[in-house]
Design a protein around this motif. Sequence first.
Motif, short mmCIF file in Angstrom:
data_model
loop_
_atom_site.label_atom_id
_atom_site.label_comp_id
_atom_site.label_asym_id
_atom_site.label_seq_id
_atom_site.Cartn_x
_atom_site.Cartn_y
_atom_site.Cartn_z
N ASP A 122 0.85 -1.19 0.00
CA ASP A 122 0.00 0.00 0.00
C ASP A 122 0.89 1.25 0.00
OD1 ASP A 122 -1.80 2.05 0.41
OD2 ASP A 122 -2.98 0.96 1.90
N ALA A 123 1.09 1.83 -1.18
CA ALA A 123 1.97 2.99 -1.30
C ALA A 123 1.39 4.19 -0.56
CB ALA A 123 2.19 3.32 -2.77
N ARG A 124 0.09 4.34 -0.58
CA ARG A 124 -0.52 5.50 0.08
C ARG A 124 -0.29 5.45 1.59
NH1 ARG A 124 -4.13 4.12 -3.98
NH2 ARG A 124 -4.75 5.79 -5.43
N ALA A 125 -0.39 4.28 2.15
CA ALA A 125 -0.16 4.15 3.60
C ALA A 125 1.28 4.49 3.95
CB ALA A 125 -0.52 2.74 4.06
N LEU A 126 2.23 4.03 3.14
CA LEU A 126 3.63 4.35 3.39
C LEU A 126 3.89 5.83 3.22
CD1 LEU A 126 6.40 3.14 4.08
CD2 LEU A 126 6.79 2.84 1.62
N ALA A 127 3.26 6.45 2.21
CA ALA A 127 3.44 7.88 1.97
C ALA A 127 2.90 8.72 3.12
CB ALA A 127 2.76 8.28 0.66
N ALA A 128 1.86 8.22 3.77
CA ALA A 128 1.27 8.98 4.88
C ALA A 128 2.19 9.05 6.08
CB ALA A 128 -0.07 8.35 5.28
N ASP A 129 3.21 8.18 6.11
CA ASP A 129 4.10 8.11 7.27
C ASP A 129 5.50 8.65 6.95
OD1 ASP A 129 4.66 7.35 9.97
OD2 ASP A 129 5.72 5.58 9.23
N CYS A 130 5.64 9.44 5.88
CA CYS A 130 6.96 10.00 5.55
C CYS A 130 6.79 11.35 4.88
CB CYS A 130 7.73 9.04 4.65
SG CYS A 130 7.04 8.82 3.01
N ASP A 131 7.91 12.03 4.70
CA ASP A 131 7.89 13.32 4.01
C ASP A 131 7.91 13.16 2.50
OD1 ASP A 131 8.11 15.06 6.40
OD2 ASP A 131 10.04 14.06 6.63
N LEU A 132 8.64 12.15 2.02
CA LEU A 132 8.78 11.93 0.58
C LEU A 132 8.82 10.44 0.30
CD1 LEU A 132 9.42 12.87 -2.35
CD2 LEU A 132 11.84 12.91 -1.69
N LEU A 133 7.98 10.00 -0.63
CA LEU A 133 8.00 8.62 -1.09
C LEU A 133 8.45 8.60 -2.54
CD1 LEU A 133 7.42 5.59 -0.85
CD2 LEU A 133 5.05 6.06 -1.47
N VAL A 134 9.56 7.91 -2.80
CA VAL A 134 10.11 7.80 -4.15
C VAL A 134 9.78 6.42 -4.70
CG1 VAL A 134 12.21 7.87 -5.56
CG2 VAL A 134 11.98 9.38 -3.57
N ALA A 135 8.97 6.38 -5.76
CA ALA A 135 8.61 5.12 -6.40
C ALA A 135 9.59 4.85 -7.54
CB ALA A 135 7.18 5.18 -6.93
N ALA A 136 10.60 4.04 -7.24
CA ALA A 136 11.63 3.68 -8.22
C ALA A 136 11.57 2.17 -8.43
CB ALA A 136 13.00 4.11 -7.70
N ASP A 137 10.35 1.66 -8.61
CA ASP A 137 10.15 0.22 -8.64
C ASP A 137 10.00 -0.35 -10.05
OD1 ASP A 137 7.75 1.65 -8.68
OD2 ASP A 137 6.60 0.12 -7.64
N GLY A 138 10.65 0.28 -11.01
CA GLY A 138 10.86 -0.34 -12.31
C GLY A 138 9.73 -0.17 -13.32
N GLY A 139 9.96 -0.76 -14.49
CA GLY A 139 9.03 -0.62 -15.60
C GLY A 139 7.66 -1.20 -15.33
N ASN A 140 7.57 -2.17 -14.42
CA ASN A 140 6.29 -2.75 -14.03
C ASN A 140 5.83 -2.22 -12.67
OD1 ASN A 140 6.08 -4.47 -16.35
ND2 ASN A 140 7.61 -5.82 -15.41
N SER A 141 6.13 -0.97 -12.41
CA SER A 141 5.90 -0.33 -11.12
C SER A 141 4.54 -0.65 -10.49
CB SER A 141 6.02 1.19 -11.28
OG SER A 141 5.59 1.87 -10.12
#
Length: 378
Positions: A122-141
């Motif tokens: 859950d990217a949104r949940a992780l983003a809610a707990d930080c200042d910056l979320l960097v999604a560098a999870d590749g071509g099939n992100s």
Amino acid sequence: MKIEIIGAGPAGLYFALLAKKHDRSHRITVHEQNPEGATYGWGVVFSDIGLSFLKEADPDFFQAFIAHHERCDYMEIVHRGTHVQVHGNHFSRTSRIDMLRVLQQACEREGVRIEYGRRVEDARALAADCDLLVAADGGNSAVRTQMAEQFRPRFVRRRNKFAWYGTHQRFHPVSLIFRETAHGVFIAHSYQYGPELSTFLVEVDPDTWRRAGLDTASEEESRRFCAEVFRPELGGNELLTNRSLWFEANIVSNERWSHGNIVLLGDALRTVHFSLGSGTRMAMQDAIALHRGVVAHPADLPAALQAFESARRDASSSFQQSASRSLDWYENVGERMHLDPLPFAYDYMRRTGKVSHEDLRQRDPHFTRACEALQPAA
């Protein structure tokens, strides 16, 4: 800042390294779904231009990064068995696993936390707990998929088929081999990236692929077939597999690059086809630009993300346009196979529309003079 990064590829790790070295108070965690040391693919290629950006961004790390690279200042286009050399093309090659190891070790020395075998559901949940979320999870992100409505990705699937192989045959220059067979044209993209290993990427159009029976062949049957097609270049060496399954290029772009405190980076943001050999370079340039945006606007994340996008969007679009023209050339190479080796190589070098005759003259005056000598007198 508390920074969470999804994906321990070159984009995510290099941004983590630059950010932590600039401000050691940053709390940075990298989440990687694969186990430590697990990577797929063989080697990666950098041009001198690509390396110059890394040297400018972090001179100390740059020396460690290139320490074990294989280097060559020319390439070869092989057509009808004739090897045409084009000089002034400087390439630096290394294995993907060694590149990631160097980045990982540098990050860990600076205090970046890397969690392997950690899939973020859950990217949104992780983003809610930080200042910056960097999604560098590749071509099939997965992040891009979860938030497709926000990022509005676009996918263009190209027609040719590809399979990644390795070989112990050492191709010192970056070599493009074009082979006509009874089934159609086969292409190999090959280059040495270590003392004993070379990458060997095989490309073929879908009609030729089917006529050759590769649509129903196993991984092992495909490996043997391709090895025989390129036997003159491979000699007694065989092709090596590492999940060497046939695939098609899927070109990714995104209308929006960020949403809230979440930003896409590297292949998650945009893919560059490997026929230009610059995907890793683009990913690491993204990392540099994002880092500079954050440094320039430490208390204003929206401004930082806008600065990143402003710095990179034009270059990203331009590179994807060049990649599209390169793909068009490869997909229609059958129309050019009648050319003699030297004109064929010249046509190849100018396939993107970005390299002029004068550019080639500056790189390799002997090559351009030989091409000019073939032109009919006015």
